[in-house]
Design a protein around this motif. Sequence first.
Motif: not given
Length: 265
Positions: A152-173
């Motif tokens: 079940n690949n849906a249970l894998q949460i990807p972590i972006p390496t582009d620093s600009r995307l980290i705040p986006v992921c944090n905002t969503i979380n």
Amino acid sequence: MNRCGLTEVREGCYVDGLSADAYVWYEEDWQHEANEHVHRRYQLTYVEEGYQYFHIGKKIYLAPQNHVIWIPSGEPHRTSTEAKTVNLMLILFQSVPDHDFFKQVHLFPAPKVLKEMLLYASKWNKRLHDEEEKDIFLQAMLTSLPSFCNENNALQIPIPTDSRLIPVCNTININYPYHLDMENLADVAKMSVRNLQRTFKQETGITIQKYMQLIRILKSIAYLDTNQYTLSEIAFKVGYKSLSAFTASYFAIMKTKPRLKKNLS
């Protein structure tokens, strides 16, 4: 420090002093390993109760109840959870068959036959030495793992390496229960909407919308584990306007319908 039959010689580094080719470790109320560590054994972990996050490389893998995760030898990893109780079984293998399956991380629900085999294997919990029946049985289970794997690949949460995307992921979380406008997320990343969507997909392999859905469903698993809310309450807590919408989204990710441990009045 002794952990799962392995000895920690320095922080995060475990050495293998076991004589057995395969070693079973079952523990109720598991205390997760917060620090990243590595060992030279192949690891099969079965989550009997609760749920566990495995932080491996550029991904976080969520192993819910009745799921197993395979971690190759020498793969640095750490674990975390917010579950009240986590019961885990680990089987550490010194050698594995020559098959590509055993060289990669795999996460999948344990089919009934595998759960029965794991239950039977618990009788060798913390046995330090090889035994004929144990060796034959565990090798048979090990050989069968590739055929049991329905990943079940849906249970894998990807972590972006582009620093600009980290705040986006944090905002969503942080704001997953609410509607998040794409323009606002683009402002967070200091990118155009088009560039954000393209870069996010390139970095993670999924769209931002899919990432939002994934986070909501993973958060719902934590609520389900508490057994304090009805399904409708959980649906609203994670941002769905109806139970039917939540159920459909949950099924798309988990391949099963959400269920409570027991009925709430």
